[in-house]
Write an enzyme that holds these catalytic residues in place. Sequence first.
Site, PDB file in Angstrom:
ATOM      1  N   GLU A  99      -2.589  10.127   1.976  1.00 35.06           N
ATOM      2  CA  GLU A  99      -1.313   9.995   2.572  1.00 35.06           C
ATOM      3  C   GLU A  99      -0.827  11.633   3.124  1.00 35.06           C
ATOM      4  OE1 GLU A  99      -0.462   7.261   3.855  1.00 35.06           O
ATOM      5  OE2 GLU A  99      -1.412   5.776   2.840  1.00 35.06           O
TER       6      GLU A  99
ATOM      7  N   GLY B  19       0.691  -1.124   0.080  1.00 34.09           N
ATOM      8  CA  GLY B  19       0.092   0.101   0.041  1.00 34.09           C
ATOM      9  C   GLY B  19       0.727   1.299  -0.049  1.00 34.09           C
TER      10      GLY B  19
ATOM     11  N   ASN C 243       4.737   8.207   6.547  1.00 38.81           N
ATOM     12  CA  ASN C 243       5.928   8.696   6.966  1.00 38.81           C
ATOM     13  C   ASN C 243       6.007  10.204   6.919  1.00 38.81           C
ATOM     14  OD1 ASN C 243       6.727   5.882   7.171  1.00 38.81           O
ATOM     15  ND2 ASN C 243       7.091   6.174   4.953  1.00 38.81           N
TER      16      ASN C 243
ATOM     17  N   HIS D 108      -2.720  12.961   6.062  1.00 36.18           N
ATOM     18  CA  HIS D 108      -1.966  12.265   7.188  1.00 36.18           C
ATOM     19  C   HIS D 108      -0.903  13.196   7.747  1.00 36.18           C
ATOM     20  CE1 HIS D 108      -3.997   8.359   8.158  1.00 36.18           C
ATOM     21  NE2 HIS D 108      -3.268   7.709   7.111  1.00 36.18           N
TER      22      HIS D 108
HETATM   23 ZN   LIG Z   1      -3.933   5.854   6.201  1.00 38.95          ZN
END
Ligand SMILES: [Zn+2]
Length: 882
Positions: free
Chosen positions: A330, A293, A297, A333
């Site tokens: 991402e 996936g 980071n 995030h």
């Molecule tokens: Zn996620």
Amino acid sequence: MADFHGVFRYLATLALMLTMSGAASAEQVFSFDATPGKLPKNVVPVHYTIALAPGFETLALPGVELVDIEVREPTARITLNAVNTTFASVSIDDEAQFAVVTLDAAAETATFTFPQPLTVGVHKLRIAFEARINKFGTGLFTVDYPTDTGVKRLISSKLEPSDARRIFPCWDEPAFKAVFALEVTVPRNLLAVGNMPVVREQPFGPDLKQVAFAPTPKMSTYLFVLTVGELERITADVDGVTIGVVATKGKAAKGQFALDSAVKLLAWFNDYFGVKYPLPKLDLIAVPGGFGGAMENWGGITFFESRLLFDPTTNADTARRPIFGIIAHEMAHQWFGDLVTMAWWDNLWLNEGFATWMATKASEQFFPQWQSWLNGYGQKQFALSLDARRTSHPIQQQVASESEAMVAFDAITYNKGQALIRMLENYLGENVFREGIRRYMAAHAYGNTTTADLWQALENVAHKPVTGIAASFTEQDGVPLILAETSCSGDTQRLALRQERFVVAPRAAAALPPRNWQVPIAFGPPQAKSPDVVLLQGATEIAAGSCGEAIKVNLGDIGYYRVEYGPASRAALAKSLALLSPEDRVNFLADAWAMVAAGRAEPSSWLALIEALKPDDSRSVWDQVITTMGALNRLSRDRAERPALQSYARARLRRVFDRLGWDGSGSGDDDTTLLRGSLIRTLGEFGDEEILAEAKRRFAGFLQDPKSLPNALRDPVTHLVGITADSATYDTLLGLARKSTVTSERLRYFFAAASARNADLAHATLALTLTDEVPGTIVTGMINSVASSGEQPDLAWDFVQKNFDALLARQGPAFRDQFVANLMTNFNDEAHAAELTAFAPAQATSGGRVMTARALETIAIAADLKARALPAVDAWIKAQNK
Ligand SMILES: [Zn+2]
């Protein structure tokens, strides 16, 4: 983390089984000392300086770290996390004292005991250690990948939830935020990418170099990243931030779409969150293996290569949709998760539900023509189906340990979380909701939170009872069933609403405890511009239009609940089916089928609806039909009535396909293209000889001249060639997989080969999964394809049992804890359920036992549906054919 198309498919049915009886109790806002976790909180890290020298060939990972710690009460013992690590020396304050090291392998901790207690205040802890580089995608791992000049090796990392401890000793729980300053010694020809920009690079010996990165802001350990390899980068600057796409040599140009997307998204998120992205750079790193996936980071997001790179010469135009979606997830995030982090894994949903929601919202913002909410309707449906079961769990769930945290990454956490946030945003209003998020970001930047902190921020802005609504969905498992019926009183129509718990269970199962929710219910006539909204707590009755008028409940398909209509309101809606928006038609169809699955309605109630659909209806509507027919077809695998079912389904779907044809005009990035591909695939799987023959013909043409087969048709055509392959075709597919260095192409050919329905070829595929030839990342996917697309579940299961130890050694613990149970959901009979129960390795860990329980329930529900619904479907089909 995002895994929802690849590995996530196999993680999807797993979750923690928790006994959540009793009323929901509102949780407290964040406090460090009250945060769950295993490490003592008497010592906290402030700043890590870490030097690593990864051995690309030896797989040794020697390192030295200097940690500024704050001792909060006098102690002679420091406990932190470490796995597979040996300690050369541990000392404090310039070797003032040396510690004795005790390891606890089960707890994944190391305890340092000093001769004298450390005083309260700041100290410097020095640790010389050696960790290990893994061959599977956990901690720091190697990826061996093919190139035109032979196989190359890179190393990369994946640490969520709790694998930073495999790289360096650390306080590996999200509430222990600290600064990380990293230096690595690596071969001189390689590029090293970390969370932050490189500040210093100098030669070291004849072949090596030392690379130092700028210190990170305060962050959680699971967000640390290191990727080193023969890499190249393309960049763009936006709002003072350098955005890069990093890929293996020769591939970075395929990151142009990703780079353009990230540029747009960074500016938009800076505005949305009201806090600017705080790092000087953001790299999107394409890793050609390791894990399936993407991982958020901070400053260095890693993606499985085919999830990030887009090559117009080989990818369908529509492949940009999932690429954009996963980048948006991402990147969201970077704020929601990285800048503000859940205190503990019990609030994982807060990270993942929000990022999943934001990905869809961002897609709607930048590519409204994709209709991402409408076309993504299946995400909520998937959560609803799992959440109706006994083995569901609240999205906010107790997590006692790190190993339990891993099983929290499931469709309920991601998709129910997304649906709840969407419902709340809709209830509060877009601007009010955003203002609440901005205040939440500003108040908690660089810190940790619980769900309660978010509700408090929203409540302060909205002046509406956010906590009550939200807690009823976050702290309880289960799906509300809204029972709706209209009646006439004089000239006005009344709508009566009440709620129950919606349950899908085998007939023999005991009843599940009742639940009560606070549900915002939107309703109105089919073309209502702005629906009426009522906050349902128990039951209510309200005025709704004029007598006989159709009233749709869950208007817009925004709410997280099922609706069961009474006879009068259902009949009115069925008559108005064509007047509903596609969102409402999909929702109506999906709820109708869910009532069949729950044993509350006969299959004919759904089948009658699809007879009324128009061939030019939207992709999402036909997708609901394709998905449900696919499930019936799988259940029918060994039934004599299967050909009649397939013939019935083909006749309905051919009407749609014949309108589209094989070759369409248009941009290629439209829903017609996607629906065409999906129909070709399904019709072929259902035995449409004409489609299968045409797929073969086009594949033969492709072998002569690749340009002859449009990119958008390559997946469905190759898949159909795969399921019907003879051994010559099978060899051709494998040959193409071996020759290609493009990950998305390799996967297409490997998976097509693994879908062969011929038993000898299935054996050959299974044997191949034990060799180095198949990328480790897709081994489980290929075995599952043999069972599902290849329709050889017994061969796959026998193979897994016979070769379990070899597969476990190559695949890591997830193979034991997750894959085996999921593989067994390809069956729908008690005998195989018993075999799973008896298979000891699948029960070895608590995560494995949870998975097994879920798989057993899936099998039992399938067996029940097969016995109950399929004869009724047969009867319907017979009646239609008369
Ligand atoms: Zn996620």
